[in-house]
Every structure is written in structure tokens, then in C-alpha cells.
Scaffold this motif. Structure first.
Motif, PDB file in Angstrom:
ATOM      1  N   ARG A 157       0.838  -1.212   0.000  1.00 34.70           N
ATOM      2  CA  ARG A 157       0.000   0.000   0.000  1.00 34.70           C
ATOM      3  C   ARG A 157       0.872   1.261   0.000  1.00 34.70           C
ATOM      4  NH1 ARG A 157      -4.802  -0.885   3.969  1.00 34.70           N
ATOM      5  NH2 ARG A 157      -5.348  -2.456   2.436  1.00 34.70           N
ATOM      6  N   VAL A 158       1.916   1.251   0.806  1.00 30.61           N
ATOM      7  CA  VAL A 158       2.834   2.408   0.825  1.00 30.61           C
ATOM      8  C   VAL A 158       3.415   2.614  -0.573  1.00 30.61           C
ATOM      9  CG1 VAL A 158       5.075   3.245   1.652  1.00 30.61           C
ATOM     10  CG2 VAL A 158       3.435   2.277   3.272  1.00 30.61           C
ATOM     11  N   ALA A 159       3.913   1.526  -1.177  1.00 30.79           N
ATOM     12  CA  ALA A 159       4.538   1.644  -2.504  1.00 30.79           C
ATOM     13  C   ALA A 159       3.515   2.117  -3.532  1.00 30.79           C
ATOM     14  CB  ALA A 159       5.132   0.304  -2.914  1.00 30.79           C
ATOM     15  N   GLY A 160       2.288   1.585  -3.438  1.00 30.93           N
ATOM     16  CA  GLY A 160       1.230   1.970  -4.386  1.00 30.93           C
ATOM     17  C   GLY A 160       0.920   3.454  -4.291  1.00 30.93           C
ATOM     18  N   ILE A 161       0.859   3.982  -3.062  1.00 34.77           N
ATOM     19  CA  ILE A 161       0.518   5.404  -2.903  1.00 34.77           C
ATOM     20  C   ILE A 161       1.661   6.285  -3.420  1.00 34.77           C
ATOM     21  CG2 ILE A 161      -0.032   7.219  -1.243  1.00 34.77           C
ATOM     22  CD1 ILE A 161      -1.360   4.959   0.417  1.00 34.77           C
ATOM     23  N   VAL A 162       2.883   5.875  -3.185  1.00 34.59           N
ATOM     24  CA  VAL A 162       4.018   6.666  -3.702  1.00 34.59           C
ATOM     25  C   VAL A 162       3.926   6.724  -5.234  1.00 34.59           C
ATOM     26  CG1 VAL A 162       6.530   6.768  -3.939  1.00 34.59           C
ATOM     27  CG2 VAL A 162       5.514   6.165  -1.729  1.00 34.59           C
ATOM     28  N   ARG A 163       3.633   5.592  -5.864  1.00 35.62           N
ATOM     29  CA  ARG A 163       3.520   5.574  -7.342  1.00 35.62           C
ATOM     30  C   ARG A 163       2.332   6.425  -7.807  1.00 35.62           C
ATOM     31  NH1 ARG A 163       6.506   1.351  -9.708  1.00 35.62           N
ATOM     32  NH2 ARG A 163       7.405  -0.040  -8.146  1.00 35.62           N
ATOM     33  N   LEU A 165       0.985   8.953  -6.263  1.00 38.26           N
ATOM     34  CA  LEU A 165       1.329  10.363  -6.059  1.00 38.26           C
ATOM     35  C   LEU A 165       2.153  10.885  -7.234  1.00 38.26           C
ATOM     36  CD1 LEU A 165       2.489  10.960  -2.388  1.00 38.26           C
ATOM     37  CD2 LEU A 165       0.969  12.397  -3.715  1.00 38.26           C
ATOM     38  N   ALA A 166       3.166  10.103  -7.591  1.00 41.13           N
ATOM     39  CA  ALA A 166       4.050  10.517  -8.680  1.00 41.13           C
ATOM     40  C   ALA A 166       3.242  10.639  -9.971  1.00 41.13           C
ATOM     41  CB  ALA A 166       5.194   9.519  -8.833  1.00 41.13           C
ATOM     42  N   ASP A 167       2.379   9.639 -10.250  1.00 40.71           N
ATOM     43  CA  ASP A 167       1.545   9.678 -11.464  1.00 40.71           C
ATOM     44  C   ASP A 167       0.630  10.905 -11.458  1.00 40.71           C
ATOM     45  OD1 ASP A 167       2.602   7.451 -12.468  1.00 40.71           O
ATOM     46  OD2 ASP A 167       0.875   6.130 -12.094  1.00 40.71           O
ATOM     47  N   GLY A 168      -0.072  11.081 -10.319  1.00 41.46           N
ATOM     48  CA  GLY A 168      -1.073  12.151 -10.223  1.00 41.46           C
ATOM     49  C   GLY A 168      -0.472  13.533 -10.370  1.00 41.46           C
ATOM     50  N   GLU A 169       0.712  13.696  -9.858  1.00 45.19           N
ATOM     51  CA  GLU A 169       1.362  15.018  -9.914  1.00 45.19           C
ATOM     52  C   GLU A 169       2.320  15.113 -11.097  1.00 45.19           C
ATOM     53  OE1 GLU A 169       0.707  17.489  -7.623  1.00 45.19           O
ATOM     54  OE2 GLU A 169      -0.721  16.200  -6.575  1.00 45.19           O
ATOM     55  N   ASP A 174      11.652   8.452 -10.979  1.00 47.99           N
ATOM     56  CA  ASP A 174      13.088   8.644 -10.718  1.00 47.99           C
ATOM     57  C   ASP A 174      13.431  10.086 -10.322  1.00 47.99           C
ATOM     58  OD1 ASP A 174      12.983   9.996 -13.095  1.00 47.99           O
ATOM     59  OD2 ASP A 174      14.324   8.641 -14.186  1.00 47.99           O
ATOM     60  N   ARG A 175      12.416  10.947 -10.251  1.00 45.33           N
ATOM     61  CA  ARG A 175      12.652  12.294  -9.702  1.00 45.33           C
ATOM     62  C   ARG A 175      12.428  12.310  -8.194  1.00 45.33           C
ATOM     63  NH1 ARG A 175      15.786  14.956 -12.348  1.00 45.33           N
ATOM     64  NH2 ARG A 175      14.942  17.010 -11.841  1.00 45.33           N
TER      65      ARG A 175
END
Ligand code: ZN
Length: 437
Positions: A157-163, A165-169, A174-175
Motif C-alpha cells: 500500500r505504501v509503494a502503491g501510494i508513492v507511485r 502520487l508521482a503519477d497524479g502530480e 526517478d525524480r
């Protein structure tokens, strides 16, 4: 922050290129004695990079001359470090408005917004809190999600939210320069959770599991220790060398910061004030023991005790409101929580003589009712000189203290700071000028 995953100072495995990489010409062919010299030189370089980075973060738009003044470093060193940061596309230059006619025009320096993100995570059994910030720690996004007591579910779940977040924003994964995770429990120096009483986890290689799910640098530490680092970087203890942070969520965590250093103890488990026994044979605790402080003064304990007495509340702000309205049950439960907390804090004052005690998490919400009790008990139980002048305050970082602690972990990891160093020490020695040839 622990040093897991590092092959040597300044060479974090997960950094694509260390900020501290030196040109080949600067490396020495190394006979045995010179190894130690190299290590010391590398540490000083790390300190200098960190000093300049934080000076730019706290005072964007500074000139090199101003950075030299605020860090105590000489201008040649500042110039070299700024050059290193520029090589990594971390610094923007703009002309600085002239104050007078004399002198050469100066350049304003700031950390570049496009340089990437840090992500901070509070891994809690009830709820995950995730914060994303720019490289200079300005919050750009926040997310919350249900927690889980199942290890692999929580990690995925943590990894999914990080991904997400990156997608949504629209930030490329890799940034993300670092993800820092605050974990409630006894974390050792290798990122292994020995015991998480409120998660129900034992001996979990949490850092290894998180790193397996995320292709970015990941760092993890005890949640309250992470939050203490955030207090020194972004909160109410920026220039405080000695403080104790106590955070109540499901449990009670604490972190001891002494002489500008976070105290970890032999294996990293120092600071478990929540499991100090305050009642012999008292209420059952998640650790398996009885009578622990957190069985009386944690968010969960206070809500449970209210529920058992017919005053079910959704959160501590409701308990605080009831107490303010004169509800006797709420008053008695908070009075007892304050009494137990004050008893333990009096011992902490006698033992460690902090300058400041910072209360965070749920304790901040009930501070109005609990603080006067704590102060009364401390006045009764602590030695006068040990409590004289000690300030008891509520954390400025609010509910995101641990998630911002994750940002602090990620930032320290990015700057390749070894775990025994901290910004507090840099500040303490601000008057020294450390020069690397
Ligand atoms: Zn306990």
C-alpha cells in the motif's frame, strides 16, 4: 536514519550518483594510514554539503557570501560545494538586486524546484499518512490511506501510494530523491523492526521489504526518532540541542535528543518511554506487559477508557471538547493520563536534563487539559534544578510530524549523512570553519 544499504561513507547504494563524488584527480592512492584520512575528509565534505544545502533551504536567494557567513564556512569551500550542487542540477542562479553601487554584482542562489521530490510516510496500524515535498521541503501533496496490520499489505500500500502520487502530480518516479518511512516500534540500525507492539509485528525486515517494492532510495527509522529529526529541521527545535519528543498515537513513542545528537542506544532501541511501568500489574499493554505508560496516556488508551465508561469518542479532540465542557469522565481520564505522563517525565528530567519537552500526536489535541497536570506532577516529582527553565510545548508539526520525519530521513539519506551526525551538531559548531583542501 540507519546506514543499511551503504557500502561506505558518501556512497549510498541507492543514490545514482553521490553528491559527494570527487573527481578522480582528487583521490589519493591509499596506503593504510591515508584510508582514515580519506574517511575523515569525506565526512567533512559531507558536513559541508549538508550545511550549504540547509542554508539554501532555509534562506533561499542567499549569495555565496551570505552562505559563508551563515554556515561559518570560508568562501572557497562554499563556492566548491555550490559547484557540486550545480553539477547535480540542484541550484538555480539569478542576479541579486544591488543594494548600493559599490562592489561586484552578486548572484542569488536557491534550490531548484525541478530538482525532484522527497516523500515521507507515517506507517501506522490505523492510517497511513503520506507527504510529498519539493527538494527544499515545501509540501506539495498529502495522502491518507487505511493502515494494515498485515506486513505485505502495508508495504504494498505504501509503494502503491508513492507511485500514485508521482503519477497524479506528473512527477517521474526517478525524480523522487528519497522516501523516508517512520515505523512505530523498535527499529534496529539495519532497518529491521524487532518489535512493533501496536502493529503486532515481530522481527520484520521492513526496510528491505520497502526497498524491494520501490525503485527509489528508501530509508526507514522509528517513527518518533524520525519526527525528532523533523523537529530539528522544520519544527520547534531548530536551535535546541537537548530535547525530548513524546508522541501519542496508538502507542506512545519518544525520542531523546542530547547535545545535538539523537540518542539511539546500543542497538537502536533507546527511547521507549511508552513502556515504562507506571502501575505495578496495571492495564494490559500491546507489548505483552502490564501497567505501561501507553496503556494510560496513548490515544488508543484514552479512547478505550472513555468507551468503557460510556463516553465513546471518535478521537481525542472529542475528549478534549468534553473535558472543556466539564464532563467528569473526560476530566478524570485526562487527569490520570497527565499524572502518569508527568511521573515519567519527572524521571526523564532528572535523568537527562532536557531544555525542552515537546508533545505531539494525540497529546497535542488534549494538551490544554493534560499540560497543567503534567506541570504540576513534574513540579512535585522532579528535582528543582533539573526542571528549572524547562519548556513544555506542543509540536508545531501537528498531525504530519511523523510523515515530515520521513522527509527528514529522506533528506539526510540524500545528503549521505552518517546516522551519528545531525544538523544540530552542525549548528552547534557554526562558529567553526571546516575547510577541506
Ligand atoms: Zn508496554
Amino acid at each position: 536514519m540507519h546506514d543499511a544499504g551503504r557500502t561506505g561513507i558518501g556512497a549510498a547504494v541507492y543514490c545514482r550518483r553521490s553528491l559527494l563524488a570527487r573527481p578522480r584527480s582528487a583521490r589519493r592512492s591509499a596506503p593504510a594510514v591515508a584510508d582514515e584520512v580519506d574517511v575523515n575528509t569525506a565526512i567533512i565534505r559531507q558536513l559541508n554539503v549538508s550545511r550549504v544545502f540547509h542554508a539554501l533551504r532555509e534562506h533561499p536567494g542567499s549569495s555565496q557570501r551570505e552562505i559563508a557567513r551563515s554556515t561559518g564556512l570560508d568562501r572557497a569551500t562554499v563556492s566548491a560545494v555550490v559547484g557540486q550542487l550545480e553539477d547535480q542540477n540542484l541550484v538555480d542562479r539569478t542576479p541579486k538586486p544591488r543594494r548600493g553601487r559599490a562592489g561586484r554584482p552578486e548572484t542569488a542562489l536557491r534550490l531548484t524546484e525541478r530538482a525532484g521530490w522527497f516523500v515521507g510516510v507515517r506507517l501506522d496500524p490505523q492510517e497511513l499518512h503520506i507527504v510529498a515535498t519539493t527538494i527544499d521541503a515545501r509540501v506539495v501533496a498529502k495522502r491518507r490511506a487505511p493502515g494494515s496490520s498485515d506486513v505485505s499489505t502495508a508495504v504494498r500500500r505504501v509503494a502503491g501510494i508513492v507511485r500514485e502520487l508521482a503519477d497524479g502530480e506528473q512527477v517521474a518516479l526517478d525524480r523522487i530523491r528519497g522516501v523516508g518511512v517512520g515505523v512505530p516500534g523498535l527499529m534496529d540500525r539495519d532497518g529491521r523492526l524487532a518489535l512493533g507492539p501496536n502493529l503486532g509485528w515481530h522481527d520484520v525486515p521492513i526496510l528491505e521489504l520497502l526497498r524491494a517494492e520501490l525503485p527509489v532510495p528508501v530509508y526507514a527509522d522509528n517513527d518518533t526518532k524520525a519526527a525528532a529529526l523533523a523537529e530539528t529541521l522544520f519544527g520547534s527545535c531548530r536551535n535546541v540541542m537537548d530535547f525530548v519528543l513524546i508522541i501519542a498515537h496508538a502507542g506512545i513513542g519518544s525520542a531523546l535528543y542530547q547535545g545535538g545528537m539523537l540518542q539511539r542506544g546500543w542497538r537502536g532501541y533507546a527511547g521507549e518511554l511508552g513502556h515504562v511501568k507506571v502501575v505495578t500489574g496495571g492495564r494490559a499493554c500491546g507489548c505483552g506487559g502490564h501497567g505501561c505508560l501507553e496503556a494510560y496516556a496513548s490515544e488508543r488508551a484514552i479512547l478505550e477508557r472513555m468507551g468503557h465508561q460510556g463516553r465513546a469518542c471518535a478521537d481525542l479532540s472529542e475528549v478534549a471538547a468534553l473535558a472543556k465542557g466539564g464532563d467528569r469522565t473526560a476530566d478524570a481520564v485526562l487527569e490520570d493520563a497527565g499524572e502518569k505522563l508527568g511521573t515519567v517525565l519527572a524521571t526523564v528530567l532528572n535523568l537527562t536534563n532536557p531544555h525542552r519537552i515537546v508533545l505531539g500526536g494525540g497529546l497535542a489535541q488534549v494538551a490544554e487539559a493534560v499540560l497543567p497536570v503534567v506541570e504540576r506532577v513534574v513540579a512535585r516529582d522532579a528535582l528543582d534544578p533539573a526542571r528549572d527553565g524547562v519548556e513544555v510545548i506542543v509540536s508545531e508539526l501537528g498531525e504530519e510530524a511523523v510523515a515530515m520525519g520521513g522527509i527528514a530521513l529522506a533528506m539526510d539519506g540524500f545528503l549521505s549523512l552518517p546516522s551519528w551526525l545531525s544538523l544540530g551538531q552542525l549548528r552547534k559548531r557554526d562558529t567553526d570553519s571546516v575547510v577541506v583542501p
